[in-house]
Design an enzyme around this catalytic site. Structure first.
Site, PDB file in Angstrom:
ATOM      1  N   LYS A  44       0.838  -1.202   0.000  1.00 42.24           N
ATOM      2  CA  LYS A  44       0.000   0.000   0.000  1.00 42.24           C
ATOM      3  C   LYS A  44       0.871   1.250   0.000  1.00 42.24           C
ATOM      4  O   LYS A  44       1.888   1.310   0.681  1.00 42.24           O
ATOM      5  CB  LYS A  44      -0.903  -0.022   1.230  1.00 42.24           C
ATOM      6  CG  LYS A  44      -1.913   1.107   1.263  1.00 42.24           C
ATOM      7  CD  LYS A  44      -2.985   0.840   2.281  1.00 42.24           C
ATOM      8  CE  LYS A  44      -3.982   1.989   2.351  1.00 42.24           C
ATOM      9  NZ  LYS A  44      -4.539   2.361   1.043  1.00 42.24           N
ATOM     10  N   CYS A 130       1.082  11.961  -7.195  1.00 43.77           N
ATOM     11  CA  CYS A 130       0.637  12.834  -6.116  1.00 43.77           C
ATOM     12  C   CYS A 130       0.737  14.308  -6.523  1.00 43.77           C
ATOM     13  O   CYS A 130       1.630  14.689  -7.275  1.00 43.77           O
ATOM     14  CB  CYS A 130       1.502  12.622  -4.869  1.00 43.77           C
ATOM     15  SG  CYS A 130       1.483  10.942  -4.257  1.00 43.77           S
ATOM     16  N   GLY A 243      -2.871  -2.338 -15.123  1.00 46.15           N
ATOM     17  CA  GLY A 243      -4.055  -1.665 -15.621  1.00 46.15           C
ATOM     18  C   GLY A 243      -5.034  -2.614 -16.267  1.00 46.15           C
ATOM     19  O   GLY A 243      -4.868  -3.013 -17.412  1.00 46.15           O
TER      20      GLY A 243
END
Length: 301
Positions: A44, A130, A243
């Site tokens: 994560k 980000c 993806g």
């Protein structure tokens, strides 16, 4: 039949890797099946400080996919290195990939340095999707210059292989991939999520509180495949394809496009056992396609 692949000197028993944000810290599934079957685990996304994440609701369903705006909820880099990594290594012997996120260059520097110093980490994966709080809020990954800057910082403080995770929300992903390669990246991961939106037509407002979120799932596979193919043929460093992957056939297709390893993302949230199932199915698909060594198909298209 050979399924083993090599990422910058790191051995993976097979190319299948749960993608960051879809498999927790690996420990969550350790009691459900033997996670040692996995080629690697991308953990994560981790930031310097603990984060609760974005306001709820954070998830919107879509045909063949989903939108998420979790907002990098995580316990912070110090908890990762002192608790999560040692606990995972006790039950998992494969490649551990630390996924690092940040909102300013100095945050990437500190987190990459601490992740690199952790003996359990094999590869550092740097998420440059980000927003840059000192650069007007645009994601680091939308600028070749900013992407190269973060790559150089990660390489400066790390003695582990550094993979940069690229955003698809750009005009020219090859330009950014090459900038990362020129700045010293050992490898690239792509794609991260596409920016998407759903609207609750009864309430006349966005479904997710943050308005927009990352669109992932089976529907994005053709876009991811195209980008992996472009980058793999333009650069000379290994690619982890990601993806919309949901089957062993998808893994083969992604590797033919140019991926050395393949990450499975949103499908884990629909079916937590999908990575195990893909690994079990892979030898049969290889036999059907007359593939003796999975490495021989990388970037063949």
């Amino acid at each position: 039949m050979v399924t083993e692949v090599n990422l910058c000197g790191v051995r993976l028993a097979n190319p299948v890797v749960p993608a960051s944000g879809t498999f927790g810290f690996g420990l969550e599934m350790a009691g459900e099946y033997d996670i040692n079957v996995l080629g690697g685990i991308s953990l994560k996304g981790t930031t310097r400080e603990a984060r609760f994440g974005n306001e709820c609701p954070r998830i919107a369903e879509c045909p063949d996919g989903m939108i998420n705006s979790v907002g990098l909820q995580n316990p912070g880099i110090d908890v990762l290195t002192s608790q999560k990594l040692p606990a995972l290594r006790k039950v998992y012997s494969g490649a551990i990939i630390a996924n690092i996120s940040g909102f300013a260059p100095d945050e990437y520097r500190e987190c990459c340095a601490k992740a690199s110093a952790a003996p359990e980490v094999d590869i550092i994966e740097v998420n440059i999707s980000c927003p840059n709080v000192h650069g007007g809020g645009l994601a680091f990954g939308t600028s070749a210059k900013a992407a190269a800057e973060i790559t150089a910082i990660a390489k400066e403080v790390s003695d582990k292989p550094v993979f940069i995770k690229l955003s698809p929300n750009v005009t020219d992903i090859v330009e950014i991939a090459r900038a990362c390669e020129d700045a010293g990246a050992d490898g690239l991961t792509l794609i991260n999520t596409l920016l998407g939106m759903r609207i609750d037509i009864a309430r006349r407002r966005p479904v997710v509180a943050n308005r927009y979120g990352g669109f992932s799932g089976r529907a994005v596979f053709p876009v991811a495949l195209r980008m992996v193919n472009q980058v793999a043929h333009a650069c000379h460093i290994p690619v982890m394809g990601c993806g919309g992957v949901a089957s062993a056939e998808d893994v083969i297709e992604m590797m033919m496009a140019g991926a050395t390893a393949v990450q499975v993302g949103a499908e884990n949230l629909r079916n937590p056992y999908v990575c195990k199932q893909i690994i079990e199915d892979l030898p049969g698909v290889m036999e059907r396609l007359h593939i003796d060594d999975i490495n021989e198909i990388i970037a063949t298209v």
